[in-house]
Scaffold this active site. Structure first.
Site, PDB file in Angstrom:
ATOM      1  N   VAL A 148       7.882  -3.700   9.788  1.00 22.88           N
ATOM      2  CA  VAL A 148       7.448  -3.310  11.133  1.00 22.88           C
ATOM      3  C   VAL A 148       6.166  -2.515  10.953  1.00 22.88           C
ATOM      4  CG1 VAL A 148       8.010  -2.064  13.236  1.00 22.88           C
ATOM      5  CG2 VAL A 148       9.811  -3.271  12.007  1.00 22.88           C
ATOM      6  N   ASN A 186      -5.293 -13.898  -8.642  1.00 18.11           N
ATOM      7  CA  ASN A 186      -5.435 -15.001  -9.589  1.00 18.11           C
ATOM      8  C   ASN A 186      -6.872 -15.481  -9.723  1.00 18.11           C
ATOM      9  OD1 ASN A 186      -2.662 -14.823 -10.004  1.00 18.11           O
ATOM     10  ND2 ASN A 186      -2.218 -16.212  -8.320  1.00 18.11           N
ATOM     11  N   GLY A 229       2.011   0.950   3.728  1.00 18.81           N
ATOM     12  CA  GLY A 229       2.247   2.226   4.391  1.00 18.81           C
ATOM     13  C   GLY A 229       1.370   3.346   3.887  1.00 18.81           C
TER      14      GLY A 229
END
Length: 635
Positions: free
Chosen positions: A298, A501, A552
């Site tokens: 979320v 990569n 976050g």
């Protein structure tokens, strides 16, 4: 003086005169006397305090451009303790070898959270071997191939890197082909020495009558095979990004401006736009005892009438209140803990330390579990109401569904809750109901598997004018996104790009250009195994990404990137080059037939060959709904 001594003296004088003539010619050829006179005349009126420093600055503009002289690769650890690659660039600058910069690549894994221990161990071993191979590539082959090139010549460097990678891919194919041939020969030799199975006595086993075989209620497209990753490929991406950073450093400009100049001409760079941050607040565990499986992250998106700094502060306020509400039962809230220690705090002259939160995800956010789809959204509403904020006005929400992790291939359905399954068509209805009930959700990431292309088209037609439908796992690697000047993803609003990569800076520039031309939005995303390198932020700003997805605000390797984004905002605002963004949702034409919807994955026909009535685009851009009317960017 003896005749021999006189001759030696005359020879020395003639040699000295010859050297003087050569020196005079040498310096005149390089215009040294003229430039020395110009420097002295220019600096005398200024009378600088550091005269020799100013002379050095004056003459430095006539020096040769720095060239790459050495690459150094080494194995380091990322933010979650996994091995990854660091690439250092050394250049010859004014005749001296000088370390210019380094970059640390983020690690990326395709292994889901609920993978078996054996699978996880095999992945870790392969990752370790891949990093070792990458270090070898950088220190040996790439070190020799890039020596003498200018770090500002990104296109040439990336071309060499691409050719080297292609060569390695072909070598791997040859090895695999040879191994398969040897295996076939061994099998033939074994079968020629073994009696045929048909000659052995015994009865054939047959299926028991009446036994039912579990089949899907409705056939679904099978899962596409995982993208193969060549061992050592991270050396390509790491070297390309390190060269870009070196190019910016020797040009004495920020990396984001260097990337922007590589993408477009200088005349169109009078102003730049910051990407909006998607800040992860909650990580809903799909392997927890809780029932909800559909929601993985979320995320919060601050309204852009705020500055980035104000938006981050608002997210932190929401996070603080969320931590208070998620306080485990039986523990005193932090405010009560502080009150209980008030006397002791006064006695020592120190504040009581904050309570340490134990449940922090590697994504840098709170970990929780929920029992239904509405629970985390109602929790968000409660948190915002408690601190006087309104979702849909003061803050917006995005959800990472990660639906590809939920498919039960025996049933042909998604397990959105423990024991609750939905077909791909039913998933579209779930999302339509969700967005109608919670209109503050403005983005859904990976609502479906990439194989469910028809349902992607359906959900885009149903919700494209209300929120962004974004492909993250549903998009392939950047190097494989392009299909004849088109983007090879399901119909969607935009794509999350990850620098991992063999991705090169030139690949990012090309793909984002294609996305811009096809009205897709670009999101630069942070991989699971993030490093402390903050170059991703500069890439997002320089490429003109609409959003940036960094995780976050509770882990250092992720907070470092938010701090870099704040620094860039401050710099652009100071230079008055911060441009206001114009965010619009894309409404996909509902009258389009399914066959025409494939235009998102097939090369577009030439406009000249279409009749006038068919030459209209399949996408229409709609203004934002009233509740999203403030989604512009601050000045």
């Amino acid at each position: 003086m003896e005749p021999g001594g006189r001759r030696r003296q005359q020879q020395q004088q003639r040699r000295l005169q010859e050297l003087r003539r050569e020196a005079t010619q040498y310096y005149q050829d390089h215009r040294v006397p003229q430039r020395m006179e110009e420097a002295l005349n220019a600096l005398f009126p200024q009378r600088p305090a550091d005269l020799y420093g100013e002379l050095a600055n004056y003459f430095s503009k006539f020096s040769k451009a720095p060239v790459i002289c050495k690459l150094v690769g080494r194995k380091v650890l990322d933010g979650v303790g996994q091995p990854t690659l660091e690439v250092e660039i050394y250049c010859t600058v004014k005749n001296y070898e000088k370390r210019i910069c380094s970059t640390v690549m983020s690690s990326h894994s395709q292994i889901p959270e609920n993978a078996l221990p054996e699978t996880t161990e095999a992945d870790e071993k392969e990752r370790n071997d891949s990093v070792n191979t990458a270090v070898e590539w950088v220190n040996e082959s790439l070190n020799m191939m890039l020596r003498g090139l200018k770090p500002t010549d990104q296109c040439k460097v990336d071309k060499i890197l691409g050719e080297y990678f292609t060569k390695k891919v072909e070598e791997k194919k040859e090895v695999q082909k040879q191994e398969e041939e040897e295996e076939e020969e061994a099998t033939l030799a074994l079968t020629s020495c073994t009696p045929s199975a048909t000659s052995l006595p015994g009865k054939k086993k047959s299926a028991k009558p009446g036994k039912k075989v579990a089949v899907a209620e409705r056939p679904i497209p099978p899962a596409e095979p995982a993208e193969s990753v060549l061992r050592g490929s991270v050396a390509i991406g790491g070297t390309s990004l390190a060269v870009a950073k070196a190019g910016a450093a020797v040009s004495r400009i920020p990396l984001y401006l260097h990337i922007a100049l590589l993408k477009c001409d200088q005349d169109s760079l009078k102003e730049m736009t910051l990407p909006l941050p998607m800040v992860t607040l909650l990580n809903c565990e799909k392997i927890s005892p809780a029932k909800l499986r559909l929601v993985k992250e979320v995320m919060l998106i601050p309204p852009v009438q705020l500055s980035l700094k104000q938006g981050i502060e608002r997210v932190l306020d929401i996070q603080k209140e969320m931590m208070r509400l998620l306080q485990p039962p039986g523990e005193a809230p932090s405010s009560q803990v502080a009150d209980s220690k008030k006397g002791r705090a006064h006695n020592t002259g120190k504040k009581a330390p904050p309570r340490a939160l134990k449940r922090i995800s590697h994504l840098g956010c709170l970990i929780t579990g929920c029992d239904n789809l509405e629970q985390p959204l109602l929790l968000m509403q409660t948190v915002c109401n408690n601190i006087g904020l309104e979702l849909g006005t003061d803050m917006y929400v995005a959800i990472n569904c990660a639906a590809h992790e939920l498919m039960d291939y025996l049933k042909g359905k998604y397990e959105i809750l423990t024991g609750t399954f939905k077909s791909p068509d039913e998933m579209v209805d779930v999302y339509v109901e969700l967005i109608n009930k919670f209109p503050f959700i403005i983005a859904l990431i990976d609502p479906l598997r990439k194989e469910d292309r028809q349902q992607w088209s359906n959900i885009c037609c149903a919700l494209g004018s209300k929120c962004y439908l974004i492909a993250e796992d549903a998009a392939t690697y950047i190097s494989k996104l392009k299909t004849d000047q088109n983007i090879n993803v399901p119909m969607c609003s935009g794509v999350v790009l990850k620098y991992i990569n063999e991705t090169k800076v030139s690949d990012l520039i090309e793909v984002t250009g294609l996305l811009d031309g096809q009205r897709h939005i670009t999101i630069l995303g942070s991989p699971d195994g993030e490093s402390s390198d903050d170059s991703l932020v500069d890439l997002a700003v320089g490429l003109g990404a609409r959003f940036i997805k960094l995780g976050g605000l509770s882990r250092g390797e992720r907070v470092t990137k938010y701090n870099r984004l704040l620094a860039i905002e401050e710099e652009l605002a100071k230079n008055r080059t911060l441009r206001e963004a114009n965010l619009e949702f894309i409404a996909f034409a509902e009258e389009s037939q399914p066959e025409k919807q494939l235009s998102d994955v097939l090369p577009p026909p030439k406009q000249d060959s279409l009749p006038p009535q068919l030459s209209q685009p399949a996408l229409q851009v709609h203004s934002l709904p009233a509740q999203h009317a403030d989604l512009g960017h601050p000045n």
